[in-house]
Design an enzyme around this catalytic site. Structure first.
Site, PDB file in Angstrom:
ATOM      1  N   CYS A 143       0.766  -1.350  -0.052  1.00  0.00           N
ATOM      2  CA  CYS A 143      -0.050  -0.025   0.035  1.00  0.00           C
ATOM      3  C   CYS A 143       0.934   1.176  -0.040  1.00  0.00           C
ATOM      4  CB  CYS A 143      -0.859   0.170   1.169  1.00  0.00           C
ATOM      5  SG  CYS A 143      -0.194   0.243   2.643  1.00  0.00           S
ATOM      6  N   CYS A 193      -2.862  -4.951   1.514  1.00  0.00           N
ATOM      7  CA  CYS A 193      -1.428  -4.411   1.455  1.00  0.00           C
ATOM      8  C   CYS A 193      -0.761  -5.711   1.702  1.00  0.00           C
ATOM      9  CB  CYS A 193      -1.022  -3.273   2.179  1.00  0.00           C
ATOM     10  SG  CYS A 193       0.569  -3.388   2.413  1.00  0.00           S
ATOM     11  N   ASP A 211       1.296  -7.443  66.540  1.00  0.00           N
ATOM     12  CA  ASP A 211       0.640  -8.491  66.942  1.00  0.00           C
ATOM     13  C   ASP A 211      -1.287  -8.125  67.105  1.00  0.00           C
ATOM     14  OD1 ASP A 211       2.631 -10.023  66.910  1.00  0.00           O
ATOM     15  OD2 ASP A 211       2.975  -9.778  69.074  1.00  0.00           O
TER      16      ASP A 211
HETATM   17 ZN   LIG Z   1       0.394  -1.503   3.936  1.00  0.00          ZN
END
Ligand SMILES: [Zn+2]
Length: 513
Positions: free
Chosen positions: A25, A87, A323
């Protein structure tokens, strides 16, 4: 990071068109060009300028043929039907996962979790296929454009990581959607864990899994193991096991799960205990039922704290303990409560004051003061203080029947301090402490007649070093504490009642009304 040198426009064009042909992409192409300016990734026009008109036309019908599963009806965000392929490098992380609809879905999930916070830390957990794909593209680039990438070959293929770019693009939008006044940063208090899933993860990771198992029969497919494997792998070996360049994917990442959790909060204060039948922490049997006493300091405090912070669980710790038959008076003993995954996290000082009032009005057996939200570091401060702080005690002591005379009290008052004791682990704690001899100091000592008119009793005020067993200092524990009050007076002395009157730790800071 080593700077990337792409000498001519022509060469840059070649790289861009190669990456786009691989199905990478626009934004991932920028990453491989070494673009490090976050602003560029948020601006479509800048991206187009840098890619020189070669940019993908995502609305171009010519590339709309890739068949992508529509996730609608699965409860997951509908995977937008990409008109181009997911992509090959980010599997859509920088495509559909930065789009409005995806971010809306994330923002809704965050709001649904209902956890208050003023700062947020988004964390992405990604499939391992992405790691393999990144390596594959990287090797392909080194192979194809050695003049640019050869000198960078020891750099991580994810030099500018897709996670970072995702954050550059998305966090501003998420901030607007969730709470425009909030801060978004890596160390934010509310951690948003987003787990992304990839349908073809298993087949794409299979060669890697086989390789790992060849080396080690019990190896697991983890991010670290894969990174290590690639670290020692050359291009030739890579080619024999993996596709290089990687295939163009048909499926994209989808959000599998989102989980929010808030960093622990810490609330500190000092407590007093007025009962000789209340322990610091609950005495529980194996089934978790309380076995004795009138409850515990911890329970009296935390039963009011839990609902206010709406936390999953909590951890109570104090600077030492007394205690159950010992009262804790004066300004009290410092304590801190760690609240795990609280959902209510934003408090005004007045709200905390109100919580303190609620605790104090609920019982006469204990009380708290100086209640406040503190930093995580405070816990270490509390623990360190436990080893170094001095304590003041008042003890009611009783002789073996003989009358306590002014001379006897004078003997005690004239004893030179500090008195260094040798304390062998007391018999009463031997079941939980190792058997050793501890040198401990009595820093101050003062005796006075008992106010209750009993002739065989007297009152003893002592200031001790941290870790001194005071009861044993009085009676001597059959000679295991040396010297003792019994030794100093020359006859057996018992302890009838003991109060802690001060824990000398200057923390947490006092809160003025
Ligand atoms: Zn990409």
């Amino acid at each position: 990071m080593i700077e990337m040198v792409i000498e001519t426009e022509g060469l840059k064009k070649e790289i861009v068109s190669e990456l786009l042909n691989l199905g990478v992409c626009d934004k991932c192409t920028l990453r491989y060009l070494g673009v490090k300016d976050p602003v560029v990734y948020r601006n479509t026009a800048s991206i187009k300028t840098i890619l020189g008109g070669l940019s993908k036309k995502e609305d171009d019908d010519d590339v709309a043929d890739v068949d992508i599963d529509n996730e609608e009806g699965t409860g997951l965000p509908p995977a937008k039907l990409l008109k181009c392929n997911p992509c090959a490098a980010c599997l859509g992380l920088l495509q559909s996962c930065v789009e409005e609809s995806f971010l809306d879905h994330i923002a809704d999930d965050i709001k649904k979790a209902g956890i208050e916070s003023s700062s947020y830390a988004p964390v992405l957990t990604l499939p391992i296929s992405l790691q393999i794909r990144a390596q594959s593209i990287w090797f392909h680039l080194i192979d194809k454009f050695p003049q640019v990438y050869k000198s960078l070959q020891y750099m991580k293929p994810e030099g500018i990581s897709m996670k970072t770019v995702w954050k550059w693009i998305s966090t501003m939008d998420l901030k607007q959607k969730v709470d425009s006044k909030s801060e978004w940063m890596t160390n934010g208090d509310l951690v948003i864990n987003m787990f992304l899933q990839y349908k073809d993860e298993d087949p794409e990771c299979l060669p890697m899994f086989k390789l790992l198992r060849q080396r080690n029969k019990r190896a697991e497919l983890t991010r670290g193991a894969v990174e290590q494997m690639f670290h020692s792998m050359n291009i030739e070996t890579f080619h024999t096991h993996f596709k290089c360049p990687p295939p163009i994917p048909t499926n994209q990442l989808v959000l599998d799960k989102l989980a929010c959790s808030h960093m622990a909060l810490f609330i500190a204060g000092r407590y007093c205990k007025y009962s000789r039948d209340v322990s610091q922490s609950p005495w529980l049997d194996l089934e978790g039922k309380r076995v004795r006493g009138e409850g515990s300091v911890q329970e009296y405090i935390t039963e009011h704290v839990t609902p206010i912070f709406n936390c999953d669980t909590l951890r109570f710790s104090a600077s030492g303990r007394e205690d159950s038959d010992v009262r804790m008076l004066g300004k009290g003993r410092p304590f801190v409560v760690e609240l795990i995954n609280p959902k209510k996290t934003i408090f005004t000082p007045n709200r905390i004051k109100l919580l303190q009032k609620t605790i104090n009005e609920s019982t006469s057996l204990i009380s708290v003061r100086d209640l406040q939200i503190v930093d995580k570091k405070a816990v270490t401060y509390l623990r360190d203080g436990e080893l170094t702080k001095n304590k003041l005690y008042t003890a009611l002591c009783k002789s073996d029947g003989r009358e306590i005379t002014a001379e006897m009290l004078q003997t005690l008052n004239e004893t030179k301090t500090p008195i260094v004791l040798q304390q062998i682990t007391p018999l009463r704690v031997l079941h939980r402490r190792s058997l050793i001899t501890r040198p401990r100091s009595i820093l101050e000592l003062r005796a006075e007649p008992a106010s209750n008119q009993s002739k065989d009793m007297f009152i003893l005020h002592v200031k001790t070093e941290a870790g001194t067993y005071v009861k044993e200092f009085v009676h001597g524990d059959f000679g295991r504490t040396d010297p003792s009050i019994s030794d100093l007076l020359g006859f057996p002395t018992e302890i009838m009642a003991l109060d802690v009157t001060e824990v000398e730790l200057d923390w947490p800071p006092e809160i003025k009304d």
